[in-house]
Design an enzyme around this catalytic site. Structure first.
Site, PDB file in Angstrom:
ATOM      1  N   TYR A  93       0.840  -1.215   0.000  1.00 44.91           N
ATOM      2  CA  TYR A  93       0.000   0.000   0.000  1.00 44.91           C
ATOM      3  C   TYR A  93       0.868   1.255   0.000  1.00 44.91           C
ATOM      4  CZ  TYR A  93      -3.628  -3.278   1.688  1.00 44.91           C
ATOM      5  OH  TYR A  93      -4.486  -4.330   1.862  1.00 44.91           O
ATOM      6  N   HIS A 129       0.907 -11.722   1.692  1.00 44.16           N
ATOM      7  CA  HIS A 129      -0.210 -11.033   1.025  1.00 44.16           C
ATOM      8  C   HIS A 129      -0.976 -11.942   0.049  1.00 44.16           C
ATOM      9  CE1 HIS A 129      -1.413  -6.613   0.111  1.00 44.16           C
ATOM     10  NE2 HIS A 129      -2.438  -7.411  -0.115  1.00 44.16           N
TER      11      HIS A 129
HETATM   12  N1  LIG Z   1      -5.377  -8.741   1.613  1.00 41.52           N
HETATM   13  C1  LIG Z   1      -5.799  -8.234   0.487  1.00 41.52           C
HETATM   14  O1  LIG Z   1      -5.471  -8.727  -0.599  1.00 41.52           O
HETATM   15  C2  LIG Z   1      -6.699  -7.025   0.515  1.00 41.52           C
HETATM   16  C3  LIG Z   1      -7.320  -6.583  -0.656  1.00 41.52           C
HETATM   17  C4  LIG Z   1      -8.166  -5.465  -0.575  1.00 41.52           C
HETATM   18  C5  LIG Z   1      -8.383  -4.831   0.644  1.00 41.52           C
HETATM   19  N2  LIG Z   1      -7.730  -5.274   1.777  1.00 41.52           N
HETATM   20  C6  LIG Z   1      -7.921  -4.602   3.091  1.00 41.52           C
HETATM   21  O2  LIG Z   1      -9.319  -4.494   3.353  1.00 41.52           O
HETATM   22  C7  LIG Z   1      -9.640  -3.126   3.648  1.00 41.52           C
HETATM   23  C8  LIG Z   1     -11.063  -2.799   3.244  1.00 41.52           C
HETATM   24  O3  LIG Z   1     -11.293  -3.113   1.867  1.00 41.52           O
HETATM   25  P1  LIG Z   1     -11.720  -2.027   0.781  1.00 41.52           P
HETATM   26  O4  LIG Z   1     -11.162  -0.735   1.178  1.00 41.52           O
HETATM   27  O5  LIG Z   1     -11.381  -2.579  -0.555  1.00 41.52           O
HETATM   28  O6  LIG Z   1     -13.306  -2.058   0.810  1.00 41.52           O
HETATM   29  P2  LIG Z   1     -14.487  -1.899   1.881  1.00 41.52           P
HETATM   30  O7  LIG Z   1     -13.995  -1.588   3.238  1.00 41.52           O
HETATM   31  O8  LIG Z   1     -15.358  -3.074   1.666  1.00 41.52           O
HETATM   32  O9  LIG Z   1     -15.238  -0.660   1.269  1.00 41.52           O
HETATM   33  C9  LIG Z   1     -14.652   0.609   1.231  1.00 41.52           C
HETATM   34  C10 LIG Z   1     -15.589   1.490   0.429  1.00 41.52           C
HETATM   35  O10 LIG Z   1     -16.847   1.576   1.101  1.00 41.52           O
HETATM   36  C11 LIG Z   1     -17.130   2.943   1.431  1.00 41.52           C
HETATM   37  N3  LIG Z   1     -17.670   2.923   2.804  1.00 41.52           N
HETATM   38  C12 LIG Z   1     -16.997   2.680   3.954  1.00 41.52           C
HETATM   39  N4  LIG Z   1     -17.825   2.742   5.019  1.00 41.52           N
HETATM   40  C13 LIG Z   1     -19.053   3.025   4.537  1.00 41.52           C
HETATM   41  C14 LIG Z   1     -20.318   3.219   5.135  1.00 41.52           C
HETATM   42  N5  LIG Z   1     -20.482   3.117   6.452  1.00 41.52           N
HETATM   43  N6  LIG Z   1     -21.381   3.504   4.316  1.00 41.52           N
HETATM   44  C15 LIG Z   1     -21.226   3.601   2.984  1.00 41.52           C
HETATM   45  N7  LIG Z   1     -20.049   3.413   2.347  1.00 41.52           N
HETATM   46  C16 LIG Z   1     -18.962   3.137   3.127  1.00 41.52           C
HETATM   47  C17 LIG Z   1     -15.812   3.684   1.339  1.00 41.52           C
HETATM   48  O11 LIG Z   1     -16.008   5.009   0.892  1.00 41.52           O
HETATM   49  P3  LIG Z   1     -15.377   6.292   1.654  1.00 41.52           P
HETATM   50  O12 LIG Z   1     -13.918   6.046   1.887  1.00 41.52           O
HETATM   51  O13 LIG Z   1     -15.641   7.403   0.678  1.00 41.52           O
HETATM   52  O14 LIG Z   1     -16.171   6.420   2.926  1.00 41.52           O
HETATM   53  C18 LIG Z   1     -15.072   2.886   0.268  1.00 41.52           C
HETATM   54  O15 LIG Z   1     -15.465   3.331  -1.034  1.00 41.52           O
HETATM   55  C19 LIG Z   1      -8.580  -2.361   2.850  1.00 41.52           C
HETATM   56  O16 LIG Z   1      -8.493  -1.009   3.225  1.00 41.52           O
HETATM   57  C20 LIG Z   1      -7.349  -3.185   3.149  1.00 41.52           C
HETATM   58  O17 LIG Z   1      -6.846  -2.845   4.435  1.00 41.52           O
HETATM   59  C21 LIG Z   1      -6.900  -6.359   1.732  1.00 41.52           C
END
Ligand SMILES: NC(=O)c1ccc[n+]([C@@H]2O[C@H](COP(=O)([O-])OP(=O)(O)OC[C@H]3O[C@@H](n4cnc5c(N)ncnc54)[C@H](OP(=O)(O)O)[C@@H]3O)[C@@H](O)[C@H]2O)c1
Length: 293
Positions: free
Chosen positions: A56, A113
């Site tokens: 990241y 990862h």
């Molecule tokens: N290990 C892996 O391969 C891998 C891959 C992907 C992700 N990850 C981890 O998982 C974490 C979360 O995944 P992600 O960021 O892809 O997706 P997520 O948490 O499922 O969704 C994030 C999205 O949802 C919105 N959101 C957040 N809270 C909300 C709410 N209460 N109401 C409405 N919309 C909301 C955010 O917008 P805003 O920011 O505009 O609020 C953003 O667009 C990552 O940050 C990372 O740490 C790991």
């Protein structure tokens, strides 16, 4: 620092019975120059578990937020080994870089990862994580995006399974086979993109449960995860949503509501890569080209 909200906690199945805050704060795709502020806000709101990754390119900003708030060593911090750093010796070198950037003596959890079975270095990489844990440099050794076949290979090679497997997991893609393997073998499942990257909240059973409980669809999805025993790391750039996500364990879904959301799982719901074929390097140039940093 006054803490308004707290996360429920889970005890992992590792030898040390490590306690992990069940709701953490994800930092993927928060640009490095905005990460320090976002993490400081998350800590102020009450998050005590931060998820980052070498890929990241924001570990330094996470470390700066920990230092500025005086929270280094007091909150659970997880980071991940980049794909291009797999291999026994390379893992040990890459870990030191992550530890330095985070400004921590001990990293709470270190994850591989992606398994990248086509490169076939994940067994040696796993052995390096076990060495780091033996030395006390990390508390919990875990993996991400591992399927049962990859977990079995680790078990056969080292005699030990990871304490945590962080996998893509949201209503439209909840990986029942991998979850069943993990449940059978005491591996905690951590959901990445728990809200389906923001896209999984419009399905009928989720909207209906939100109306029934007087909460938002996001809270329903997050409660579905935590009531099912999963760790979650929702990401938001907005403090009001950060608060809402951390407060999402304050009500209970019924068994019927949980089952209706479980039933949304479908193979075409996947939003991330296939762990069997994914072999991207996650170098800076690679992540930049993909819009991930
Ligand atoms: N290990 C892996 O391969 C891998 C891959 C992907 C992700 N990850 C981890 O998982 C974490 C979360 O995944 P992600 O960021 O892809 O997706 P997520 O948490 O499922 O969704 C994030 C999205 O949802 C919105 N959101 C957040 N809270 C909300 C709410 N209460 N109401 C409405 N919309 C909301 C955010 O917008 P805003 O920011 O505009 O609020 C953003 O667009 C990552 O940050 C990372 O740490 C790991």
């Amino acid at each position: 620092m006054t803490t308004a909200l707290t996360s429920p906690e889970l005890t992992l199945n590792d030898k040390a019975h490590t306690v992990i805050p069940q709701i953490g704060f994800g930092t993927f795709q928060i640009p490095a120059d905005q990460t320090q502020r976002a993490v400081e806000e998350a800590l102020e709101i009450g998050y005590r578990h931060i998820d980052t990754a070498a890929a990241y390119y924001n570990e330094e900003a996470v470390g700066a937020a920990l230092k500025a708030t005086g929270m280094a060593g007091k909150v659970f911090v997880a980071t991940k080994l980049r794909n291009c750093d797999q291999g026994y010796d390379q893992t040990l070198i890459a870990f030191e870089e992550s530890r330095r950037k985070l400004g921590l003596d001990v990293v709470d959890m270190y994850l591989i990862h992606w398994p990248m079975p086509r490169i076939d270095a994940y067994r040696q990489t796993w052995r390096a994580l076990l060495k780091l844990r033996e030395e006390g440099a990390i508390r919990v050794a875990g993996v991400s995006n591992f399927l049962p076949e990859h977990l079995e290979a680790l078990r056969e090679d080292s005699g030990e399974l990871p304490a945590v497997n962080q996998i893509e997991n949201h209503p439209r893609y909840s990986q029942p086979a991998t979850r069943a393997y993990c449940a059978e073998h005491g591996v905690a499942v951590e959901a990445w993109s728990p809200l389906g990257h923001g896209g999984d909240m419009s399905a009928e059973p989720i909207v209906a449960a939100a109306e029934a409980h007087g909460v938002t669809p996001a809270e329903v999805v997050l409660r579905w995860h935590t009531q099912s025993g999963r760790i979650i790391i929702p990401k938001s750039k907005h403090p009001d949503r950060m608060r809402q996500n951390l407060a999402s364990a304050g009500f209970d879904l019924t068994a019927a509501e949980l089952a209706a959301i479980d039933a949304l799982d479908a193979p075409e719901g996947r939003i991330g890569a296939d762990p069997v074929t994914y072999v991207q390097s996650q170098s800076w140039a690679d992540q930049k080209a993909r819009g991930n940093v």
